[in-house]
Enzyme design. Structure first.
Site, PDB file in Angstrom:
ATOM      1  N   SER A   1     -11.514  16.311 -25.315  1.00 55.38           N
ATOM      2  CA  SER A   1     -12.101  14.997 -25.811  1.00 55.38           C
ATOM      3  C   SER A   1     -12.738  15.254 -27.226  1.00 55.38           C
ATOM      4  CB  SER A   1     -13.350  14.326 -25.131  1.00 55.38           C
ATOM      5  OG  SER A   1     -14.385  15.422 -24.735  1.00 55.38           O
TER       6      SER A   1
ATOM      7  N   LYS B   1     -14.162   9.823 -30.675  1.00 52.70           N
ATOM      8  CA  LYS B   1     -14.969   8.736 -30.890  1.00 52.70           C
ATOM      9  C   LYS B   1     -14.691   7.951 -32.028  1.00 52.70           C
ATOM     10  CE  LYS B   1     -19.351   9.513 -28.449  1.00 52.70           C
ATOM     11  NZ  LYS B   1     -19.291  10.897 -27.759  1.00 52.70           N
TER      12      LYS B   1
ATOM     13  N   GLU C   1     -26.350   3.203 -31.841  1.00 53.86           N
ATOM     14  CA  GLU C   1     -27.232   4.202 -31.090  1.00 53.86           C
ATOM     15  C   GLU C   1     -26.451   5.342 -30.936  1.00 53.86           C
ATOM     16  OE1 GLU C   1     -24.880   2.421 -29.472  1.00 53.86           O
ATOM     17  OE2 GLU C   1     -24.032   3.917 -28.566  1.00 53.86           O
TER      18      GLU C   1
HETATM   19  C1  LIG Z   1     -19.588  11.448 -26.747  1.00 54.74           C
HETATM   20  C2  LIG Z   1     -18.716  12.467 -25.986  1.00 54.74           C
HETATM   21  C3  LIG Z   1     -18.192  12.542 -24.758  1.00 54.74           C
HETATM   22  C4  LIG Z   1     -18.737  11.572 -23.667  1.00 54.74           C
HETATM   23  O1  LIG Z   1     -18.499  10.125 -23.902  1.00 54.74           O
HETATM   24  P1  LIG Z   1     -17.471   9.261 -23.202  1.00 54.74           P
HETATM   25  O2  LIG Z   1     -17.699   7.831 -23.514  1.00 54.74           O
HETATM   26  O3  LIG Z   1     -17.358   9.456 -21.671  1.00 54.74           O
HETATM   27  O4  LIG Z   1     -16.098   9.680 -23.620  1.00 54.74           O
HETATM   28  C5  LIG Z   1     -17.192  13.397 -24.202  1.00 54.74           C
HETATM   29  N1  LIG Z   1     -16.818  14.274 -25.166  1.00 54.74           N
HETATM   30  C6  LIG Z   1     -17.079  14.387 -26.414  1.00 54.74           C
HETATM   31  C7  LIG Z   1     -16.742  15.496 -27.128  1.00 54.74           C
HETATM   32  C8  LIG Z   1     -18.004  13.421 -26.850  1.00 54.74           C
HETATM   33  O5  LIG Z   1     -18.386  13.503 -28.322  1.00 54.74           O
END
Ligand SMILES: *Cc1c(COP(=O)(O)O)cnc(C)c1O
Length: 414
Positions: A378, A90, A112
């Site tokens: 992610s 993010k 948000e």
């Molecule tokens: C917020 C988040 C997501 C989901 O958000 P996307 O916009 O779909 O990437 C996935 N993995 C992590 C670690 C997050 O913090």
């Protein structure tokens, strides 16, 4: 221009667009007019790349997991977004958007947040840039994500609990949009995923596309070619997925697999698998697939993972799935948990619960020995420790996926 690029009016096929109140027309138009010029400007690229390298810690490693490769009978690489500053992908987007906001002369940031991850990333870049920051967060989430609320406050952000609706992410989005409507001249709305009115979905995808730029370079160095056979990513609103696939869309040999939150199963009513159960509708300023009832009322999403329970989906992804370019697998809570324990035991990497959905999707696919798979991890799992401890398999903690899954299923709460 690529086959899947956004149209001039902000559409990916049938999805996207800008469905916004009159009062926001001007600032959305201003952003639409300037975002590409800013992103392509060398002074922007230099500053963005410098921060990605020296502040975030990019490039994030592309790690060949020998254990996962052995289990699945192919070569599996993990794109380690979990190693970024603040623990997830993010931050890439938050840095990019605050640099755009500054160049547009905006003085104040609103955002948000659901689980608080995007709120923390936004509060972090606002601290870095010395800009005031207001984060809207449903009151339910404020209560259940206390450490992130405290982090945001320590970073100097004001966290405003939202009391409307179910007091979760959807309501926080509405409130952030309302704030933006009241202060359209000086305020920038920093959205956390590939959602919202055009140009947000395209802008966020471009800012996250550093992930696929790096994958191409790293695969070339490690495998002698830039393209994998599979890309796998979890999908909430779709920002880490968009970043992962961005520079591969026009290469049909690269298969795209999304893991969305099945919750307790797509037939159970407790799910967030929008790409599987959603129907066309408008939410938060864009047309896409939306979880709704027959009256068009939003159905509250459910997932064990707070980052995936959004009732909409980025318009790019709705289009890619409808066109057959990408496949969306609903992964249930128990599968995600088991996959998280598995990676932790086999590689010593505790993934975020969101990312664990992508890992679990590997068990649904079958690979050829020569296949190269890149899976985007992610984020890291520190924020999910309470959940992991609650469901941790008892006793000696087996490393075999089926046994772990059985243990998780035997836990009474799930
Ligand atoms: C917020 C988040 C997501 C989901 O958000 P996307 O916009 O779909 O990437 C996935 N993995 C992590 C670690 C997050 O913090």
């Amino acid at each position: 221009m690529g086959q899947y690029d956004v149209s001039n009016t902000g559409y990916f096929g049938r999805y996207g667009g800008a469905y916004i109140p009159e009062i926001l027309q001007h600032c959305v138009e201003e952003l639409r007019h300037s975002y590409r010029t800013i992103i392509d400007d060398p002074t922007f690229t230099t500053e963005f790349e410098d921060l990605l390298q020296n502040y975030v810690g990019r490039p994030s490693p592309l790690y060949l997991s020998r254990s996962l490769s052995k289990i699945h009978g192919c070569r599996i690489y993990l794109k380690r977004e979990d190693l970024n500053h603040t623990g997830a992908h993010k931050i890439n987007n938050a840095i990019g958007q605050i640099l755009i906001a500054k160049r547009m002369g905006k003085k104040r940031i609103v955002a948000e947040t659901g689980a608080g991850q995007h709120g923390v990333a936004t509060a972090t870049v606002c601290a870095l840039m010395g800009m005031p920051c207001v984060v809207y967060m449903g009151e339910t989430d404020v209560k259940r994500q206390r450490p992130n609320v405290e982090k945001m406050r320590l970073l100097g952000a004001e966290v405003r609990p939202v009391m409307s609706g179910n007091k979760t992410l959807k309501d926080a989005c509405n409130e952030a949009i309302r704030d933006w409507c009241c202060h359209p001249e000086d305020t920038f709305y920093l959205i956390g995923s590939t959602v919202g009115p055009h140009p947000y979905p395209d802008m966020v995808a471009r800012l996250q596309s550093i992930i696929s730029t790096e994958i191409r370079q790293q695969l070339t160095a490690k495998e002698g070619k830039p393209t994998p056979d599979y890309l796998v990513a979890c999908i909430g609103g779709g920002s880490n997925a968009a970043g992962t696939v961005f520079h591969f869309l026009d290469e049909p040999n690269v298969k795209i697999v999304y893991a969305e939150a099945g919750g307790k199963g797509i037939e159970s009513g407790l799910t967030a698998a929008t790409l599987n159960v959603g129907e066309e509708g408008v939410l938060h300023g864009f047309r896409s697939l939306v979880m709704q009832d027959s009256d068009g009322q939003i159905v509250e999403p459910y997932s064990i993972s707070a980052g995936l329970d959004y009732p909409g989906i980025g318009p790019l992804h709705a289009h890619l799935v409808k066109e057959g370019r990408a496949t969306a697998l609903p992964i249930n809570d128990d599968e995600a948990l088991a996959a998280a324990y598995e990676l932790n035991r086999l590689d010593g990497i505790l993934p975020a619960l969101e990312s664990a959905h992508a890992l679990a999707a590997l068990h649904r696919l079958s690979f050829k020995p020569e296949d190269i798979v890149v899976l985007t991890l992610s984020g890291r799992g520190d924020k999910d420790m309470d959940t992991y401890l609650k469901y941790a398999p008892a006793g000696e903690c087996p490393t075999d996926f089926d046994t772990i899954r059985l243990n998780v299923n035997h836990h009474s709460d799930i």
